[in-house]
Design an enzyme around this catalytic site. Sequence first.
Site, PDB file in Angstrom:
ATOM      1  N   THR A  29       7.986  27.192  44.068  1.00 14.33           N
ATOM      2  CA  THR A  29       7.218  28.416  44.304  1.00 14.33           C
ATOM      3  C   THR A  29       6.547  28.335  45.669  1.00 14.33           C
ATOM      4  O   THR A  29       6.053  27.281  46.078  1.00 14.33           O
ATOM      5  CB  THR A  29       6.175  28.626  43.196  1.00 14.33           C
ATOM      6  OG1 THR A  29       5.346  27.459  43.072  1.00 14.33           O
ATOM      7  CG2 THR A  29       6.856  28.883  41.856  1.00 14.33           C
ATOM      8  N   LEU A  30       6.508  29.476  46.354  1.00 20.67           N
ATOM      9  CA  LEU A  30       6.056  29.525  47.744  1.00 20.67           C
ATOM     10  C   LEU A  30       4.863  30.452  47.935  1.00 20.67           C
ATOM     11  O   LEU A  30       4.657  30.987  49.022  1.00 20.67           O
ATOM     12  CB  LEU A  30       7.214  29.972  48.641  1.00 20.67           C
ATOM     13  CG  LEU A  30       8.535  29.205  48.486  1.00 20.67           C
ATOM     14  CD1 LEU A  30       9.646  29.906  49.256  1.00 20.67           C
ATOM     15  CD2 LEU A  30       8.367  27.761  48.952  1.00 20.67           C
ATOM     16  N   GLY A  31       4.081  30.662  46.890  1.00 23.34           N
ATOM     17  CA  GLY A  31       2.936  31.552  46.996  1.00 23.34           C
ATOM     18  C   GLY A  31       3.377  32.969  47.314  1.00 23.34           C
ATOM     19  O   GLY A  31       4.280  33.528  46.688  1.00 23.34           O
ATOM     20  N   ASN A  82      -0.867  27.674  28.909  1.00 28.49           N
ATOM     21  CA  ASN A  82      -0.571  28.875  29.691  1.00 28.49           C
ATOM     22  C   ASN A  82       0.908  29.241  29.635  1.00 28.49           C
ATOM     23  O   ASN A  82       1.284  30.410  29.476  1.00 28.49           O
ATOM     24  CB  ASN A  82      -0.965  28.660  31.157  1.00 28.49           C
ATOM     25  CG  ASN A  82      -2.462  28.548  31.359  1.00 28.49           C
ATOM     26  OD1 ASN A  82      -3.239  28.963  30.515  1.00 28.49           O
ATOM     27  ND2 ASN A  82      -2.853  27.969  32.479  1.00 28.49           N
ATOM     28  N   ASP A 108     -10.968  26.572  30.894  1.00 32.15           N
ATOM     29  CA  ASP A 108     -11.133  26.743  32.339  1.00 32.15           C
ATOM     30  C   ASP A 108     -12.522  27.293  32.667  1.00 32.15           C
ATOM     31  O   ASP A 108     -12.964  28.281  32.070  1.00 32.15           O
ATOM     32  CB  ASP A 108     -10.090  27.720  32.883  1.00 32.15           C
ATOM     33  CG  ASP A 108      -8.679  27.160  32.832  1.00 32.15           C
ATOM     34  OD1 ASP A 108      -8.535  25.950  32.612  1.00 32.15           O
ATOM     35  OD2 ASP A 108      -7.728  27.944  33.028  1.00 32.15           O
ATOM     36  N   PHE A 143     -11.205  22.206  32.778  1.00 34.63           N
ATOM     37  CA  PHE A 143     -10.756  22.428  34.151  1.00 34.63           C
ATOM     38  C   PHE A 143     -11.844  23.202  34.869  1.00 34.63           C
ATOM     39  O   PHE A 143     -12.241  24.288  34.425  1.00 34.63           O
ATOM     40  CB  PHE A 143      -9.448  23.227  34.140  1.00 34.63           C
ATOM     41  CG  PHE A 143      -8.947  23.637  35.508  1.00 34.63           C
ATOM     42  CD1 PHE A 143      -8.487  22.699  36.410  1.00 34.63           C
ATOM     43  CD2 PHE A 143      -8.900  24.978  35.876  1.00 34.63           C
ATOM     44  CE1 PHE A 143      -8.011  23.083  37.662  1.00 34.63           C
ATOM     45  CE2 PHE A 143      -8.427  25.374  37.116  1.00 34.63           C
ATOM     46  CZ  PHE A 143      -7.975  24.418  38.011  1.00 34.63           C
ATOM     47  N   ASP A 150       2.112  28.916  36.292  1.00 36.37           N
ATOM     48  CA  ASP A 150       2.457  28.762  34.874  1.00 36.37           C
ATOM     49  C   ASP A 150       3.145  30.020  34.354  1.00 36.37           C
ATOM     50  O   ASP A 150       4.123  29.947  33.603  1.00 36.37           O
ATOM     51  CB  ASP A 150       1.199  28.481  34.047  1.00 36.37           C
ATOM     52  CG  ASP A 150       0.427  27.269  34.535  1.00 36.37           C
ATOM     53  OD1 ASP A 150       1.052  26.385  35.160  1.00 36.37           O
ATOM     54  OD2 ASP A 150      -0.795  27.200  34.303  1.00 36.37           O
TER      55      ASP A 150
END
Length: 326
Positions: free
Chosen positions: A222-224, A52, A12, A102, A256
């Site tokens: 997942t919704l942050g 990850n 990354d 990435f 992740d």
Amino acid sequence: MRIAVTGSIATDHLMAFPGRFVDQLLPDQLEHVSLSFLVDTLQVRRGGVAANIAYGLGGLRLDPLLAGAVGPDFAEYEVWLKEHGVDTGPVYVSAEHQTARFMCITDQDSNQIASFYAGAMAESGRIDLRTVHARTPLDLILVSPNDPAAMVRHTEQARELGIPFAADPSQQLARLSGAQVRSLVTGARWLFTNEYESALLRERAEWSHADVLDRVGTWVTTLGGQGVRIESKGKAPVTVAAVPDVHAEDPTGVGDAFRSGFLAAVSWGLPLETAAQLGCAISALVLATVGSQAYEIQPELLLATVSAVYGDQAAGLLEPRLGRLT
């Protein structure tokens, strides 16, 4: 439970932009975008979705198998993963390409613009999960973002072997055809998306929300900052709040980490709500660091976080398992 995590392994390159992307976009010029962002920092870190997730599972002593393709530059990264409990035996080393890259810019609102160079990942389809299963019997196969053909192949092999699988198409939804999405999702015991990806998945597959629930065991979205939603056909949705007041250093790898905690708790036979609570607690560790593998599993800290946010009963369910990690 022995889990094989298939998907990307990457390096990354994480950059921070001090402004807001939205302020740089001109509504009447979106058809001719030409932008360059002067960034303040550059961090080069270990990453890749599969790596990850495997890293998190390794920290929770699940002994995961990592199945992805890398280049000859993987040696140092491999040592790191082995030191953190990951079985890299199924990893395929390309003789022609370097490990994937990435490249991501994050603005002050934690919005991200990224690009991904596949490199050796394009050869992931050469990994045969039948051979992996023959060597080490598998209880679950997680199919995460990877070369699209490899994702389809590994899903088909899971079905052939009769091994439950989890579908996590996430970033690759932009590249997958409708037929590929339908193939990857149908029959999954677990489906993981974020909120945007849930809409994109339905658009690609040409399915309604109910259609998706008809085809999977449990859908985890997942919704942050709003936490996570867990849905199964015929059952009321369960929503678990995120850990509040976390200083966001870098959102890369947060999803992740959630998957690692969630799947670990599920493998321990704990309730789905408890699994999501552990996932959110580990996600908070990643959000507070730069890099998706810059955190360490600290059982006492995790239990304290779960107790403070979700209550003593939730921590009590996790303590017998997390307590063994000390």
